[in-house]
Every structure is written in C-alpha cells, then in structure tokens.
Design a protein around this motif. Structure first.
Motif, mmCIF file in Angstrom:
data_model
loop_
_atom_site.group_PDB
_atom_site.id
_atom_site.type_symbol
_atom_site.label_atom_id
_atom_site.label_comp_id
_atom_site.label_asym_id
_atom_site.label_seq_id
_atom_site.Cartn_x
_atom_site.Cartn_y
_atom_site.Cartn_z
ATOM 1 N N LYS A 15 -17.246 -54.328 -7.267
ATOM 2 C CA LYS A 15 -15.862 -54.737 -7.013
ATOM 3 C C LYS A 15 -15.184 -53.598 -6.263
ATOM 4 C CE LYS A 15 -11.743 -56.062 -9.647
ATOM 5 N NZ LYS A 15 -11.243 -56.338 -11.013
ATOM 6 N N THR A 16 -14.605 -53.913 -5.117
ATOM 7 C CA THR A 16 -13.927 -52.903 -4.314
ATOM 8 C C THR A 16 -12.553 -53.415 -3.908
ATOM 9 O OG1 THR A 16 -14.800 -53.734 -2.213
ATOM 10 C CG2 THR A 16 -16.132 -52.095 -3.363
ATOM 11 N N THR A 17 -11.804 -52.551 -3.258
ATOM 12 C CA THR A 17 -10.511 -52.929 -2.707
ATOM 13 C C THR A 17 -10.512 -52.594 -1.226
ATOM 14 O OG1 THR A 17 -9.429 -52.473 -4.807
ATOM 15 C CG2 THR A 17 -8.014 -52.612 -2.882
ATOM 16 N N GLU A 18 -10.186 -53.588 -0.411
ATOM 17 C CA GLU A 18 -10.092 -53.395 1.033
ATOM 18 C C GLU A 18 -8.751 -53.933 1.497
ATOM 19 O OE1 GLU A 18 -13.406 -55.343 2.855
ATOM 20 O OE2 GLU A 18 -14.870 -54.154 1.756
ATOM 21 N N ASP A 19 -7.993 -53.098 2.179
ATOM 22 C CA ASP A 19 -6.676 -53.496 2.680
ATOM 23 C C ASP A 19 -5.795 -54.064 1.568
ATOM 24 O OD1 ASP A 19 -7.425 -52.757 5.280
ATOM 25 O OD2 ASP A 19 -8.296 -54.740 5.641
ATOM 26 N N GLY A 20 -5.900 -53.498 0.381
ATOM 27 C CA GLY A 20 -5.083 -53.937 -0.744
ATOM 28 C C GLY A 20 -5.548 -55.222 -1.408
ATOM 29 N N GLN A 21 -6.685 -55.767 -0.986
ATOM 30 C CA GLN A 21 -7.213 -56.992 -1.570
ATOM 31 C C GLN A 21 -8.493 -56.695 -2.333
ATOM 32 O OE1 GLN A 21 -7.732 -59.500 1.866
ATOM 33 N NE2 GLN A 21 -5.711 -60.393 1.624
ATOM 34 N N THR A 22 -8.670 -57.379 -3.451
ATOM 35 C CA THR A 22 -9.884 -57.228 -4.246
ATOM 36 C C THR A 22 -11.031 -57.964 -3.559
ATOM 37 O OG1 THR A 22 -8.588 -57.125 -6.257
ATOM 38 C CG2 THR A 22 -10.917 -57.646 -6.508
ATOM 39 N N VAL A 23 -12.160 -57.282 -3.429
ATOM 40 C CA VAL A 23 -13.348 -57.871 -2.807
ATOM 41 C C VAL A 23 -14.536 -57.655 -3.735
ATOM 42 C CG1 VAL A 23 -14.905 -57.814 -0.823
ATOM 43 C CG2 VAL A 23 -12.460 -57.381 -0.495
ATOM 44 N N TYR A 24 -15.269 -58.722 -3.991
ATOM 45 C CA TYR A 24 -16.521 -58.639 -4.750
ATOM 46 C C TYR A 24 -17.661 -58.761 -3.749
ATOM 47 C CZ TYR A 24 -14.106 -59.245 -9.174
ATOM 48 O OH TYR A 24 -13.306 -59.075 -10.257
ATOM 49 N N VAL A 25 -18.605 -57.825 -3.794
ATOM 50 C CA VAL A 25 -19.792 -57.868 -2.948
ATOM 51 C C VAL A 25 -20.960 -58.141 -3.882
ATOM 52 C CG1 VAL A 25 -21.228 -56.613 -1.317
ATOM 53 C CG2 VAL A 25 -18.755 -56.211 -1.356
ATOM 54 N N ALA A 68 -9.432 -71.055 -7.107
ATOM 55 C CA ALA A 68 -10.282 -71.421 -5.973
ATOM 56 C C ALA A 68 -9.480 -71.450 -4.676
ATOM 57 C CB ALA A 68 -10.938 -72.772 -6.227
ATOM 58 N N THR A 69 -8.204 -71.751 -4.764
ATOM 59 C CA THR A 69 -7.362 -71.797 -3.571
ATOM 60 C C THR A 69 -7.066 -70.407 -3.024
ATOM 61 O OG1 THR A 69 -5.388 -71.840 -4.952
ATOM 62 C CG2 THR A 69 -6.250 -73.974 -4.204
ATOM 63 N N GLU A 70 -7.381 -69.349 -3.791
ATOM 64 C CA GLU A 70 -7.128 -67.974 -3.364
ATOM 65 C C GLU A 70 -8.415 -67.205 -3.076
ATOM 66 O OE1 GLU A 70 -4.556 -66.022 -6.169
ATOM 67 O OE2 GLU A 70 -3.067 -67.613 -6.066
ATOM 68 N N ALA A 71 -9.544 -67.899 -3.040
ATOM 69 C CA ALA A 71 -10.834 -67.247 -2.800
ATOM 70 C C ALA A 71 -11.290 -67.501 -1.371
ATOM 71 C CB ALA A 71 -11.879 -67.775 -3.778
ATOM 72 N N ALA A 72 -11.728 -66.433 -0.705
ATOM 73 C CA ALA A 72 -12.303 -66.539 0.640
ATOM 74 C C ALA A 72 -13.724 -65.993 0.564
ATOM 75 C CB ALA A 72 -11.466 -65.740 1.627
ATOM 76 N N PHE A 73 -14.666 -66.660 1.211
ATOM 77 C CA PHE A 73 -16.073 -66.312 1.116
ATOM 78 C C PHE A 73 -16.632 -65.939 2.481
ATOM 79 C CE2 PHE A 73 -15.102 -69.602 -1.993
ATOM 80 C CZ PHE A 73 -15.487 -68.988 -3.164
ATOM 81 N N ASP A 74 -17.585 -65.000 2.462
ATOM 82 C CA ASP A 74 -18.312 -64.628 3.665
ATOM 83 C C ASP A 74 -19.745 -64.327 3.238
ATOM 84 O OD1 ASP A 74 -18.860 -63.870 6.319
ATOM 85 O OD2 ASP A 74 -18.459 -61.772 5.837
ATOM 86 N N ALA A 75 -20.687 -65.107 3.747
ATOM 87 C CA ALA A 75 -22.093 -64.927 3.381
ATOM 88 C C ALA A 75 -22.877 -64.435 4.586
ATOM 89 C CB ALA A 75 -22.674 -66.245 2.885
ATOM 90 N N GLU A 76 -23.746 -63.460 4.323
ATOM 91 C CA GLU A 76 -24.634 -62.952 5.358
ATOM 92 C C GLU A 76 -25.945 -62.548 4.702
ATOM 93 O OE1 GLU A 76 -24.876 -59.226 8.411
ATOM 94 O OE2 GLU A 76 -22.932 -60.172 8.141
ATOM 95 N N GLY A 77 -26.991 -63.300 4.975
ATOM 96 C CA GLY A 77 -28.295 -63.020 4.371
ATOM 97 C C GLY A 77 -28.237 -63.165 2.857
#
Length: 98
Positions: A15-25, A68-77
């Motif tokens: 779990k990280t923070t990027e540009d003030g937003q929580t991001v899960y990798v 779910a309305t506040e989640a954005a996804f990005d998949a790569e490999g």
C-alpha cells in the motif's frame, strides 16, 4: 479481479500513496486481466441486479473496503494497481466548514 482463484494467487502486495491518493500494488502468480470497472446502471450486474451500485465495494488484501465507484484499476502483466479516488462530493465535503 482482486483476490485469488484456482489458477492465480497473490504473491505480494503493498500500500503506497501517490499524489495524495492511496494505491495498492498487487502482484499475482499469473497475468491478471483489468477488472471491468463499476456498473453503468444503478444495480450491479454481478449481483443479479439486487445490490445498488452505490453500495458495492472492493475489498483489498489488508481488509480495507473502498466503494466500487471510487476504485480505479490498472493491470499490466502480473501487476494490478488499485487506486482509491474519492468522489468529487467527498472531496468537496473536506473543505466545507460543516
């Protein structure tokens, strides 16, 4: 897809923070497709039409739930990035004095 199935397991997550937003990798053991995203209708298709879209959520590996309305996804490999993007209304509420 968040979580595991018979062919895919979570290998590592952070779990990280990027540009003030929580991001899960989330790293998986096999390639992961990008989730379809939220429903365009007021009721979610995966629920058989019984759960209003505004009450659906995404549960992350640490147990945190985000709408779910506040989640954005990005998949790569084998990597899935899940970003929590608060709604415009929630962002406005932070700055209002009430």
């Amino acid at each position: 897809m968040i979580g595991t199935d018979e062919n895919r397991e979570i290998v590592e997550w952070r779990k990280t923070t990027e540009d003030g937003q929580t991001v899960y990798v989330i790293e998986y053991s096999e390639p992961v497709p990008e989730p379809a995203g939220r429903s365009k209708t007021p009721f979610g298709a995966s629920s058989g039409g019984t759960v209003p879209a505004r009450t659906q959520y995404v549960q992350l590996p640490d147990g945190e739930r985000i709408p779910a309305t506040e989640a954005a996804f990005d998949a790569e490999g084998t990597t899935l990035r899940v970003r929590h993007r608060p709604s415009v209304l929630d962002r406005i509420r932070r700055y209002l004095p009430w």
